[in-house]
Design a protein around this motif. Structure first.
Motif, PDB file in Angstrom:
ATOM      1  N   GLY A 143       6.678   9.201  -2.385  1.00 52.47           N
ATOM      2  CA  GLY A 143       6.002   8.045  -1.807  1.00 52.47           C
ATOM      3  C   GLY A 143       6.825   6.779  -1.935  1.00 52.47           C
ATOM      4  N   TYR A 144       6.288   5.691  -1.345  1.00 56.71           N
ATOM      5  CA  TYR A 144       7.001   4.411  -1.335  1.00 56.71           C
ATOM      6  C   TYR A 144       5.988   3.303  -1.085  1.00 56.71           C
ATOM      7  CZ  TYR A 144      10.639   0.981  -0.229  1.00 56.71           C
ATOM      8  OH  TYR A 144      11.461  -0.112  -0.231  1.00 56.71           O
ATOM      9  N   ARG A 145       6.354   2.089  -1.499  1.00 52.86           N
ATOM     10  CA  ARG A 145       5.566   0.893  -1.188  1.00 52.86           C
ATOM     11  C   ARG A 145       6.506  -0.170  -0.640  1.00 52.86           C
ATOM     12  NH1 ARG A 145       0.382   0.357  -3.942  1.00 52.86           N
ATOM     13  NH2 ARG A 145       0.001   2.168  -5.310  1.00 52.86           N
ATOM     14  N   TYR A 191      -0.307  14.334   3.494  1.00 54.47           N
ATOM     15  CA  TYR A 191      -1.440  13.424   3.240  1.00 54.47           C
ATOM     16  C   TYR A 191      -2.706  13.971   3.890  1.00 54.47           C
ATOM     17  CZ  TYR A 191      -4.347   9.251   3.282  1.00 54.47           C
ATOM     18  OH  TYR A 191      -5.385   8.356   3.116  1.00 54.47           O
ATOM     19  N   TRP A 213       3.065   7.692   2.215  1.00 55.50           N
ATOM     20  CA  TRP A 213       3.315   9.101   1.891  1.00 55.50           C
ATOM     21  C   TRP A 213       4.418   9.641   2.803  1.00 55.50           C
ATOM     22  CZ3 TRP A 213      -0.378  12.755  -0.722  1.00 55.50           C
ATOM     23  CH2 TRP A 213      -1.296  12.070  -1.531  1.00 55.50           C
ATOM     24  N   ALA A 247      -6.465   5.760  -0.725  1.00 58.14           N
ATOM     25  CA  ALA A 247      -5.332   4.885  -1.038  1.00 58.14           C
ATOM     26  C   ALA A 247      -4.540   5.363  -2.249  1.00 58.14           C
ATOM     27  CB  ALA A 247      -5.820   3.460  -1.265  1.00 58.14           C
ATOM     28  N   LYS A 248      -4.672   6.645  -2.615  1.00 63.28           N
ATOM     29  CA  LYS A 248      -3.901   7.175  -3.734  1.00 63.28           C
ATOM     30  C   LYS A 248      -2.416   7.244  -3.385  1.00 63.28           C
ATOM     31  CE  LYS A 248      -7.585  10.161  -5.582  1.00 63.28           C
ATOM     32  NZ  LYS A 248      -7.947  11.574  -5.883  1.00 63.28           N
ATOM     33  N   GLU A 249      -1.591   7.246  -4.420  1.00 61.77           N
ATOM     34  CA  GLU A 249      -0.166   7.430  -4.227  1.00 61.77           C
ATOM     35  C   GLU A 249       0.160   8.909  -4.074  1.00 61.77           C
ATOM     36  OE1 GLU A 249       2.091   5.731  -7.363  1.00 61.77           O
ATOM     37  OE2 GLU A 249       1.701   3.653  -6.773  1.00 61.77           O
ATOM     38  N   SER A 250       1.228   9.202  -3.350  1.00 59.08           N
ATOM     39  CA  SER A 250       1.694  10.582  -3.258  1.00 59.08           C
ATOM     40  C   SER A 250       2.187  11.037  -4.630  1.00 59.08           C
ATOM     41  CB  SER A 250       2.842  10.698  -2.251  1.00 59.08           C
ATOM     42  OG  SER A 250       3.459  11.963  -2.343  1.00 59.08           O
ATOM     43  N   MET A 275       0.841  -1.199   0.000  1.00 61.11           N
ATOM     44  CA  MET A 275       0.000   0.000   0.000  1.00 61.11           C
ATOM     45  C   MET A 275       0.880   1.254   0.000  1.00 61.11           C
ATOM     46  SD  MET A 275      -3.111  -0.941  -0.229  1.00 61.11           S
ATOM     47  CE  MET A 275      -4.012   0.537   0.250  1.00 61.11           C
ATOM     48  N   PRO A 276       0.369   2.357  -0.568  1.00 56.25           N
ATOM     49  CA  PRO A 276       1.183   3.574  -0.658  1.00 56.25           C
ATOM     50  C   PRO A 276       1.548   4.130   0.719  1.00 56.25           C
ATOM     51  CG  PRO A 276      -0.702   3.708  -2.142  1.00 56.25           C
ATOM     52  CD  PRO A 276      -0.937   2.522  -1.260  1.00 56.25           C
TER      53      PRO A 276
END
Length: 291
Positions: free
Chosen positions: A235-237, A222, A171, A228-231, A168-169
């Motif tokens: 960002g990172y997963r 954030y 932020w 659940a959007k990406e930054s 999951m993303p």
């Protein structure tokens, strides 16, 4: 470009010219010329791509706003806005150049100044930056130590104390302020010379604690409405959980690289310094329950 208001002319030429060449009339009259190279504007980016810069020291003719050599064998050391060279030998006792002082009490200098000609000066101490005098570059290093700067004020989602999920993303952002982003200023003074340093963050490198890094700017804070959007900026997963790590968490370290420009004493230069902060993130896996 050239300017002459007395006995010395600073002539700016192309880099192919003989830097620092001094040419004077054979009869001792008229103007001398110092040929100096005026470098082009530096290219963008940072050498090595690692955010570091050399602690460059530049000497500047502030009247013409051109760089000049800090030292020339024929003229001595640059100290705004003249070259100074101690007379060898020094004048005898009673010479008017001592201005009433005794030999050994300070020194008498030949001073080559674009705006004042070629005066002879007595000085109690060497000119700033001139072969043993106050070095503005050293004051710059002291000013950097005094900068009111910190590591990033870390913002992260999921927030510390909660558990994120593999895949999951995540932020990442810096809560910006003068202490965490700039501009921040500090000064240092000695011997009548003051250097002012100005710092701004160039980049932030995030060590995610799992062997990977992310390099960003300030990042985007954030908001719950983002879901659940990406930054869009930083960002990172994670691909693994933090289980088994120290405290069952990932220790995330954010290191800000600060670009520092300093000026004073007729010189200027650029330095870089870093500041770091840490936060803990717990990352788990989604548990699928059987029916």
């Amino acid at each position: 470009m050239a300017a002459a208001t007395g006995g010395l002319v600073l002539t700016a030429v192309s880099p192919a010219a003989a830097d620092g060449k001094v040419v004077c009339p054979p009869d001792g009259g008229g103007d001398c010329q110092v040929v100096v190279t005026v470098p082009g504007q530096p290219g963008g980016g940072h050498p090595g791509g690692d955010g570091t810069k050399p602690g460059a020291r530049e000497c500047v003719d502030t009247l013409q706003n051109v760089k000049v050599p800090c030292y020339l064998p024929d003229l001595g050391w640059w100290s705004p806005n003249c070259y100074y060279k101690a007379m060898v030998p020094q004048p005898p006792a009673g010479d008017p150049a001592w201005e009433g002082h005794k030999p050994g009490d300070g020194a008498v200098y030949d001073a080559y100044c674009p705006d004042e000609g070629r005066p002879v000066q007595w000085r109690a101490t060497p000119p700033p930056g001139a072969g043993g005098g106050v070095d503005p570059a050293e004051l710059a290093a002291e000013a950097v130590k005094r900068l009111p700067i910190d590591g990033p004020d870390i913002g992260v989602a999921p927030s510390p104390g909660t558990t994120g999920v593999v895949g999951m993303p995540v932020w990442l952002w810096n809560r910006t302020s003068p202490r965490t982003w700039g501009p921040a200023l500090a000064s240092a003074s000695a011997g009548g010379v003051t250097v002012v340093a100005t710092a701004n963050v160039w980049k932030i490198q995030w060590d995610m604690g799992d062997g990977h890094t992310v390099t960003c700017g300030a990042g985007t804070p954030y908001k719950a409405s983002y879901g659940a959007k990406e930054s869009p900026t930083c960002g990172y997963r994670y691909t693994t959980t933090s289980a088994g790590g120290e405290g069952e968490v990932f220790w995330v370290t954010a290191t800000a690289t600060w670009d520092v420009h300093w000026a004073g004493g007729g010189q200027r230069g650029d330095l870089s310094t870093t500041r770091s902060s840490q936060v803990q993130l717990r990352i788990g896996e989604v548990q699928v329950l059987g029916q």
